[in-house]
Structures are given as C-alpha cells and as structure tokens.
Design an enzyme around this catalytic site. Structure first.
Site, PDB file in Angstrom:
ATOM      1  N   SER A   1      -9.654  -1.021   7.291  1.00  0.00           N
ATOM      2  CA  SER A   1      -9.092  -0.758   5.965  1.00  0.00           C
ATOM      3  C   SER A   1      -8.356  -1.927   5.325  1.00  0.00           C
ATOM      4  O   SER A   1      -7.987  -1.845   4.157  1.00  0.00           O
ATOM      5  CB  SER A   1      -8.139   0.434   6.017  1.00  0.00           C
ATOM      6  OG  SER A   1      -8.865   1.643   6.079  1.00  0.00           O
TER       7      SER A   1
ATOM      8  N   LYS B   1       0.860  -1.188   0.000  1.00  0.00           N
ATOM      9  CA  LYS B   1       0.000   0.000   0.000  1.00  0.00           C
ATOM     10  C   LYS B   1       0.893   1.234   0.000  1.00  0.00           C
ATOM     11  O   LYS B   1       1.931   1.257   0.677  1.00  0.00           O
ATOM     12  CB  LYS B   1      -0.872  -0.024   1.253  1.00  0.00           C
ATOM     13  CG  LYS B   1      -1.890   1.106   1.366  1.00  0.00           C
ATOM     14  CD  LYS B   1      -2.708   0.937   2.650  1.00  0.00           C
ATOM     15  CE  LYS B   1      -3.808   1.980   2.764  1.00  0.00           C
ATOM     16  NZ  LYS B   1      -4.597   1.816   4.029  1.00  0.00           N
TER      17      LYS B   1
ATOM     18  N   SER C   1      -9.592   1.506   3.207  1.00  0.00           N
ATOM     19  CA  SER C   1      -8.778   2.339   2.361  1.00  0.00           C
ATOM     20  C   SER C   1      -7.734   1.576   1.561  1.00  0.00           C
ATOM     21  O   SER C   1      -7.200   2.111   0.584  1.00  0.00           O
ATOM     22  CB  SER C   1      -8.073   3.392   3.212  1.00  0.00           C
ATOM     23  OG  SER C   1      -7.158   2.785   4.105  1.00  0.00           O
TER      24      SER C   1
END
Lengths: 96, 487
Positions: B180, B81, B156
């Site tokens: 997330s 990420k 997210s």
C-alpha cells in the site's frame, strides 16, 4: 483439491456480526467463492514439519514494569462514544 | 531547472529554510495554494486545516529566528494518510464508521514528526481501513492519478502518493500491509519506502492486519526517504512488536556505502502478466546496476506463486479480529435503528463498513472459523514460514532483490471491479510484508502513454541503510522525478 469450497454466508455473517442484505449475500458469496478457489492452491504446498509463523520475526512476550502512568482522561477516552452519560458508555439494556 | 517550491525535494527546501532563503510560512502557503489549485481534480485529501498548518509554520519560523532549528524537517509541510492519529484532528480511515472520529492522542510517528518540527498538513485519502489497491474503496472520494486523471493513484495509500506527486506536500506518510505504499509510489512517480516490520512504531495507526502493517514514507528522492526514516524509526514501549535496534544516520550512509552490490533477480517475478513496458524499464535498471559494477545473480523464490493466497488468508483473518472493535459502542457510528444490543452490532457494522471491508471481514471470519482454521489459517502461517525462508536463502547470495513494483502501470478508475483481479495487483509486493522485509519503490521511467513505472528493491531485515544506498545509486543518477504531472 477438487472439492469446491463452501462458504455458508449466513453463518459467517452471523459470526462476523454484520447484517447483510440478500443482494450482498449473493454478491459476496459469488466473489468470495472465486477467491477461495484461488486460495485452494495452498493445498499443493508440502508443509509437513514446517512451523507456523504468526509474525515474520520471533516476537517474545514483553513485560512492562507495574507502575502507574498517566493515561487519557475519562472525558478524552469517551469522546468518540456514540452515546454516553455520567462518564459511562450508554448501550441498550442487555439484562432484564 | 529548479521547480517551484511545492515540487522541490525535502532536501532542497530544508537547505533553503536553513539558509533563510525561504520561511516556513512562505513554503506552507505555497503548498496550500498549490493544493487549492489542483485539489478539485486530484482529490488527495479527506481533510485539511490551513489555519492550523500556518500556525505550525509560524512557530517553526520563530524557532529559526532564535537559532533553535530542530533539524531538516523543521517547518516542512508533511501530510499523513488518514489512518494515523493526530491529537484533536479527525481520523476517518476512509470509512463512514469513523466519519466523526476525533483522535484523543497522537500516534508515535506523529509525536516524532512534531518533535522534529514538521508542519502536519492534510489527512490523505485512502481505501477504507487501508483495504484496497486503488483508493476507490474510500467512503468519501476517489483520488485521481496526477499523471492521468482518468486513472487510479494506486492504493491503499493513494492520497499520500497523489498529494506528493501533485505538489500538495513536500513528503507524506502512508502505511503498507501488502504493498500500500510501494504500489501507489510506482503509479505516481515518487519514492515509497516500507521499512522492516517493527522498525517503526504502529501505536496510533488504525489497525488492518497487525503482523503485516508498517508505516512508511513517500518522498521525491531516496535521500529524502533517508531523512524521513531517521525521524520516525525507533523502538516504542507502546508497540510491543517494535524492535530494539540502534537507528543509524541513514542519510550519511548514502555517501558511505558505495557498493558494488550483489543484486538478486527472482525469475518468478518476470513471468506471465508482466507488462512489456514495465519489464523493459526494469531490465534497463538492471543493466544500469551492472554498469556500476554490481554483480547480478538470478535467484529463486520458489513459493512466490503462493504469496497472494497466503496474504489474503492472514490479512483478512487479522482484519476480522482487529475490526471487531467497531461494534457501535465505542467508535462514533451507531445505527439510529438499533433497539437491542444485537442491533447495535449488526446494524452499525452493516451501515458503517463499505463492501470491500465487509468482504474481507467475512473471508477472515470464515478462515478462522471452527472446522476451517487448520485448512486455511494454520496452513497459511506455515507457508508464510517457507516464503520467508526463500528470501533468507536468497540473501546468502545477494545483498538485495530487484523486481518490478507492479505488473502494470496505473489502471483506469472503475476498470477493476472484480475483487480477485484487484488482489492480483499486489502480486510483487505482498511477499515483502509476509517476510517482514524492507522494500522500496523508486521511479524507473514512463510508459509510452506517459504513465510512471516503479522499480522495487527488497532488502534484508533492519538493513535499511544498505537498501537506501542501493536505491540511491540509481535514484541519484536518474531524474525521472523531474517530470512533473501536467495539471
């Protein structure tokens, strides 16, 4: 419980150091007003005698030995600064 | 039937690498080719560097040639990420504020993956500063759900989940502050593990809400999650909240720990708002565990209805403080119009941050401001104590808690424009972060429309070995992960 929460968007944006347009102020005020109404429900919870938790687990202060360690070079530490000269970050003049 | 290389599990590719049936360069090239074939539709990555990845793969193959294999991750392409620092590589956190930022150091998890020989490949798209539940808040692109390109992958860490589901990596890392990792894992038919707060160092993770943030993995199986956790867990002097605890062999524990388990079903997680198809899939999983001899007990988590409010006070308060560092002075973006030092702050932040980040900073600033602190922030911290106590009470009776991961399957891109409606997406996941517990989402079926459904298991602090074993009981006997997206 019944009073509607007030969010003074001008004051809070000033505290947060963000320039908001009039349109943003109107939009965020309305949206955050809804969120605050939801959050008001916490007033129903009896928290008398309850200790606050800053973390899920009790975190104690951690001491490091006072020994010099290798870190970033000045060049690496400054590589993301938007303006710099002579190994320093350059900013607009703050004192006359 | 064996899947093509980019869709195989970490365990499968590690075995083939170790046996010399495939090289890391071949595997990495296969992942790069798959990425090039689907990325125009999936948009999982903010940046990729195939030259760098192939050089890492060649180094892994050289180690193998001289018998110096570093372990199961050696030579395996893993995406991160874009909130996790990799030295000399970009890190945007999905924000214009950091569009030109290049990391001067490695995050601790990055160092650990490099030490394990992993091929670091691709920076996955995410909501700006990890604030969101759909990845629509990225300043750069909107990631699509590989199982239905008109739908969100969750957030997210949506890019990390979508990349794995679309065969653009063999495993990925994400971060989880309120769900997330687990919510996008549920939406994309993969396993998402959020470990106990403090088990994994946060050093080098772009901070959102520091008392809640935790790095974790996306994998195709629970066994793969055990391998990843073993590689990245452990105390780090550079993160003073990281916990000093022995790291067991999580993979070995899967075979050693057989149950039967006592599983708690919190009635508060099965009420209004739960999609019937999600509810039915979770009920089937409960029935499965019962057939395995597990004891299923109803438990109560009475403060569940207050979790979301508590979360949005604490998370935004911490965010407003953490994101004060983006002041136009140190981190790449400074407004070209800034004449005075006040301009530098106000204009740079106005230009650099997107709408959701501004909203959360405003809310967080408000709940911390003079006159409101006690009513909001302090009260939320006290309710947090009660939420955590609910779980500890439940664990007097059960080994783990079983819930749906999300109330519904993936929703349509652009469908959830109202911030409060978006926040309600996290209703089953935020409690785990507030209580600091480990949680895992595993694939548990599909809706009629072909959308993945996730099952969440919540474990006891630092008892990931138990949690993974409980999850593996289901995951190793079901093959939802073999249903690949049609891309």
């Amino acid at each position: 419980m019944s009073e509607t929460p007030e969010l003074n968007i001008d004051r809070v944006a000033e505290l947060a150091r963000i320039a908001l347009t009039p349109a943003e102020k109107a939009e965020y005020s309305a949206q955050l007003g809804e969120v605050l109404k939801h959050i008001e429900q916490l007033k129903q919870v009896d928290v008398s005698g309850v200790e606050p938790s800053a973390h899920a687990f009790a975190v104690e202060n951690v001491w490091a030995d006072d020994v010099a360690q290798a870190g970033l070079t000045a060049e690496a530490a400054l590589q993301n600064a938007p303006a710099q000269r002579d190994n320093m970050i350059a900013v607009p003049k703050v004192v006359e | 039937m064996a899947h093509s290389l980019p869709f195989q599990s970490l365990t499968q590719v590690a075995d083939q690498l170790a046996a010399g049936q495939v090289s890391s360069v071949e595997l990495t090239q296969a992942v790069i080719d798959q990425t090039q074939a689907v990325e125009d539709r999936v948009n999982a990555f903010i940046s990729t560097d195939s030259v760098d990845a192939l050089a890492q793969a060649a180094a892994a193959d050289q180690r193998r040639a001289v018998g110096e294999l570093l372990g199961p991750l050696d030579g395996v392409p893993i995406a991160l990420k874009d909130v996790i620092a990799v030295r000399d590589q970009p890190l945007t956190a999905g924000s214009k504020m950091l569009e030109k930022f290049v990391s001067p150091y490695d995050a601790t998890v990055t160092t650990k993956l490099k030490d394990a020989g992993a091929v670091l490949w691709g920076r996955a798209n995410c909501d700006e500063f990890a604030m969101g539940s759909s990845t629509e808040n990225s300043a750069f692109k909107t990631t699509a759900n590989p199982y239905d390109l008109s739908r969100v992958p969750g957030g997210s860490s949506g890019g990390s989940a979508a990349a794995l589901a679309a065969g653009e990596a063999i495993a990925t890392l994400g971060s989880d502050t309120g769900g997330s990792i687990r919510q996008p894992a549920a939406f994309c038919n993969v396993v998402g593990l959020k470990p106990t707060y403090g088990l994994i160092s946060r050093y080098g993770l772009a901070a959102y809400a520091s008392s809640l943030d935790q790095i974790g993995s996306f994998t195709r199986t629970v066994e793969d999650a055990a391998i990843m956790l073993g590689a990245i867990a452990g105390h780090d002097d550079r993160d003073s909240t990281s916990f000093k605890t022995p790291i067991p062999d999580y993979r070995a524990a899967l075979a050693e720990k057989k149950g039967p388990w006592k599983l708690g079903i919190p009635k508060e997680y099965f009420g209004e708002g739960l999609d019937p198809e999600v509810g039915a899939a979770v009920e089937k999983a409960i029935a499965f565990y019962r057939e395995q001899g597990c004891e299923i007990k109803e438990v109560s988590l009475p403060h569940t209805e207050y979790c979301l409010s508590t979360y949005y006070i604490i998370a935004t308060a911490e965010a407003s403080s953490n994101l004060a560092r983006y002041d136009g002075v140190r981190y790449t973006h400074r407004s070209a119009d800034a004449k005075t030092v006040e301009d530098v702050y106000f204009k740079s932040r106005a230009e650099g941050f997107g709408a959701e980040v501004k909203r959360r900073i405003i809310l967080g600033t408000y709940v911390l401001s003079s006159g409101y602190y006690d009513a909001y922030y302090l009260r939320a911290q006290k309710v947090r104590t009660l939420i955590r106590q609910d779980f500890l009470n439940a664990y007097q009776k059960v080994d783990a808690v079983l819930t749906p991961t999300t109330p519904t399957p993936a929703f349509k891109i652009g469908e959830t424009a109202d911030p409060l409606a978006m926040y309600l997406q996290d209703i089953y996941t935020v409690s785990v972060n507030l209580a600091g517990l480990p949680g895992i989402s595993i694939p548990a079926g599909f809706s009629e429309a072909g959308l993945p459904i996730g099952l969440q298991l919540i474990g006891q602090p630092y008892q990931e070995a138990d949690l993974l074993a409980i999850a593996n009981t289901y995951d190793s006997t079901h093959d939802w992960n073999s249903r690949l997206p049609e891309l």
